[in-house]
Design a protein around this motif. Structure first.
Motif, PDB file in Angstrom:
ATOM      1  N   GLN A  77      40.165  31.464  83.897  1.00 23.15           N
ATOM      2  CA  GLN A  77      40.444  30.033  83.787  1.00 23.15           C
ATOM      3  C   GLN A  77      41.448  29.532  84.827  1.00 23.15           C
ATOM      4  OE1 GLN A  77      41.044  32.342  81.498  1.00 23.15           O
ATOM      5  NE2 GLN A  77      42.964  32.004  80.380  1.00 23.15           N
ATOM      6  N   VAL A  78      42.211  30.451  85.429  1.00 23.19           N
ATOM      7  CA  VAL A  78      43.193  30.017  86.436  1.00 23.19           C
ATOM      8  C   VAL A  78      42.991  30.721  87.776  1.00 23.19           C
ATOM      9  CG1 VAL A  78      44.933  29.460  84.697  1.00 23.19           C
ATOM     10  CG2 VAL A  78      44.888  31.755  85.723  1.00 23.19           C
ATOM     11  N   SER A  79      41.936  31.499  87.903  1.00 19.72           N
ATOM     12  CA  SER A  79      41.774  32.340  89.099  1.00 19.72           C
ATOM     13  C   SER A  79      41.727  31.523  90.387  1.00 19.72           C
ATOM     14  CB  SER A  79      40.514  33.202  88.970  1.00 19.72           C
ATOM     15  OG  SER A  79      39.372  32.392  88.804  1.00 19.72           O
ATOM     16  N   GLU A  80      41.023  30.396  90.375  1.00 19.26           N
ATOM     17  CA  GLU A  80      40.909  29.594  91.588  1.00 19.26           C
ATOM     18  C   GLU A  80      42.250  28.962  91.957  1.00 19.26           C
ATOM     19  OE1 GLU A  80      38.366  25.783  93.349  1.00 19.26           O
ATOM     20  OE2 GLU A  80      37.682  26.827  91.544  1.00 19.26           O
ATOM     21  N   MET A 195      50.378  33.146  81.727  1.00 15.73           N
ATOM     22  CA  MET A 195      51.540  33.484  82.541  1.00 15.73           C
ATOM     23  C   MET A 195      52.138  34.814  82.128  1.00 15.73           C
ATOM     24  SD  MET A 195      53.422  32.946  85.060  1.00 15.73           S
ATOM     25  CE  MET A 195      52.686  31.408  85.580  1.00 15.73           C
ATOM     26  N   THR A 196      51.960  35.199  80.877  1.00 12.48           N
ATOM     27  CA  THR A 196      52.437  36.508  80.443  1.00 12.48           C
ATOM     28  C   THR A 196      51.860  37.593  81.337  1.00 12.48           C
ATOM     29  OG1 THR A 196      52.582  35.737  78.149  1.00 12.48           O
ATOM     30  CG2 THR A 196      52.552  38.114  78.504  1.00 12.48           C
ATOM     31  N   HIS A 197      50.576  37.524  81.575  1.00 11.17           N
ATOM     32  CA  HIS A 197      49.898  38.529  82.387  1.00 11.17           C
ATOM     33  C   HIS A 197      50.249  38.386  83.864  1.00 11.17           C
ATOM     34  CE1 HIS A 197      47.110  41.428  83.742  1.00 11.17           C
ATOM     35  NE2 HIS A 197      46.140  40.598  84.087  1.00 11.17           N
ATOM     36  N   LEU A 198      50.264  37.164  84.384  1.00 10.00           N
ATOM     37  CA  LEU A 198      50.553  36.959  85.800  1.00 10.00           C
ATOM     38  C   LEU A 198      51.956  37.452  86.159  1.00 10.00           C
ATOM     39  CD1 LEU A 198      49.067  33.387  86.441  1.00 10.00           C
ATOM     40  CD2 LEU A 198      48.040  35.595  87.003  1.00 10.00           C
ATOM     41  N   ALA A 199      52.931  37.142  85.320  1.00  5.96           N
ATOM     42  CA  ALA A 199      54.307  37.555  85.609  1.00  5.96           C
ATOM     43  C   ALA A 199      54.458  39.071  85.562  1.00  5.96           C
ATOM     44  CB  ALA A 199      55.268  36.888  84.622  1.00  5.96           C
ATOM     45  N   MET A 200      53.772  39.716  84.631  1.00  9.16           N
ATOM     46  CA  MET A 200      53.850  41.167  84.556  1.00  9.16           C
ATOM     47  C   MET A 200      53.167  41.827  85.754  1.00  9.16           C
ATOM     48  SD  MET A 200      55.769  42.036  82.125  1.00  9.16           S
ATOM     49  CE  MET A 200      55.439  43.798  82.225  1.00  9.16           C
TER      50      MET A 200
END
Length: 369
Positions: A77-80, A195-200
């Protein structure tokens, strides 16, 4: 299902850490064959130098490589939009890397590059800092004429802040890892799991570099690495504020408190001395702590021990504000008071440091003074 997702995310984070580690390790092995990778001799004699031997300063290549790969792991959902953000980040990374490779880029140019990267991110994503936690100011931040310049200032300052604390082995990368984990936890508490996943993932990429940087300093972040991680983390904080209205901006500030406080201190110190605020010096907190260790405990010929030990000494002070930021993630007033309290502790300790060093210095340290 939750267990499967955890294992999937853990594998992705391990992959990113391994990639950053391998890229940095390869740079270290190839440093003798490619002179621009081996470091710059003039760095050993610069006023802010804290090291005694030539060392590659392009560890940011490994971190940015992990960032680029993380676009493949980002939630669909945020990849682009995430890929667009990494594209904007590449502007700052490129300018920082040019400096690391010996193509002179002044501090002013690097700050302008940080602002240009933020402008590109704003244009591609259509967002900026949504609020500050200051009631009067928050009435106007929604308007681009206020919000955009404020976003440029905040992101450039934090990017530069991570560069300023990059002076001893492990300090900047440890600060960044702790900040990324704290942002991940705040996002989790606020229900913004993307954001939990992106930040990690960012924390994992930086950790891969950290393994080669601490304690022996085999490779340094360089400007490309320091500016990039500061830029990414500052924008992650903005993303959390945009998508989680209950999160306090002051709690986000606490996650990156050390580089922000050091930047404010540097501006005050240099302005008071009528110096250019971008002029380097040897009066940052980590430099004071390392000299204190040499003068009061280890002796002046123990730089190889004092350098990594400085990071251990400062670690509780680096880690405490992000922990408080997580605990006060949705308590704006208390988070603000915590920022003020840590500010008093930070600036008060710095002011008291010179007299304490003189009081407890080793007798032999008086020689040559």
């Amino acid at each position: 299902m939750d267990g499967l997702n955890f294992s999937h995310f853990a594998l992705q984070e391990f992959t990113l850490a391994a990639l950053a580690f391998c890229i940095c390790g390869l740079i270290f092995l190839l440093r003798a064959k490619f002179p621009r990778l081996s470091g710059r001799a003039e760095d050993l004699h610069s006023v802010q130098s804290m090291h005694t031997k030539l060392t590659p300063r392009v560890g940011g290549v490994g971190i940015f490589g992990a960032l680029a790969l993380s676009t493949l792991f980002a939630p669909v959902q945020v990849s682009e939009r995430y890929a667009d953000f990494i594209l904007a980040t590449s502007v700052l990374f490129t300018v920082g890397l040019a400096e690391d490779l010996g193509f002179h880029m002044s501090p002013r140019r690097r700050l302008l590059a940080a602002m240009a990267a933020s402008l590109l991110a704003i244009w591609l994503l259509g967002v900026w800092l949504p609020r500050t936690g200051i009631p009067g100011l928050d009435m106007f931040v929604d308007h681009w004429a206020i919000g955009v310049p404020l976003t440029l200032l905040v992101t450039a300052a934090i990017s530069n802040g991570f560069n300023l604390i990059d002076g001893v082995n492990g300090l900047a990368s440890l600060t960044a890892i702790v900040a990324a984990i704290a942002l991940s936890q705040i996002a989790q508490l606020a229900g913004y799991t993307t954001m939990t996943h992106l930040a990690m993932m960012v924390a994992a990429g930086i950790f891969g570099f950290f393994l080669l940087n601490y304690p022996f300093g085999l490779i340094f972040l360089g400007d490309a690495g320091a500016y990039t991680i500061g830029f990414v983390l500052s924008w992650f904080g903005i993303a959390i504020l945009l998508n989680a209205p209950d999160v306090s901006p002051w709690a986000i500030l606490l996650t990156m408190y050390w580089p922000v406080a050091d930047t404010l201190l540097a501006i005050y110190r240099r302005s008071r001395s009528n110096k250019d605020v971008s002029a380097p010096d040897r009066l940052h907190v980590h430099q004071m702590v390392m000299r204190a260790l040499e003068i009061c405990i280890l002796g002046r010929d123990q730089r190889r021990i004092a350098n990594p030990l400085t990071t251990l000494v400062l670690m509780p002070f680096v880690v405490a504000p992000p922990i408080v930021g997580v605990l006060l993630w949705n308590q704006n007033q208390n988070a603000f008071l915590a920022c003020m309290g840590f500010g008093v502790l930070f600036f008060g300790s710095y002011a008291a440091a010179p007299s304490l060093i003189r009081r407890f210095r080793l007798p032999s340290s008086n020689k040559g003074q």
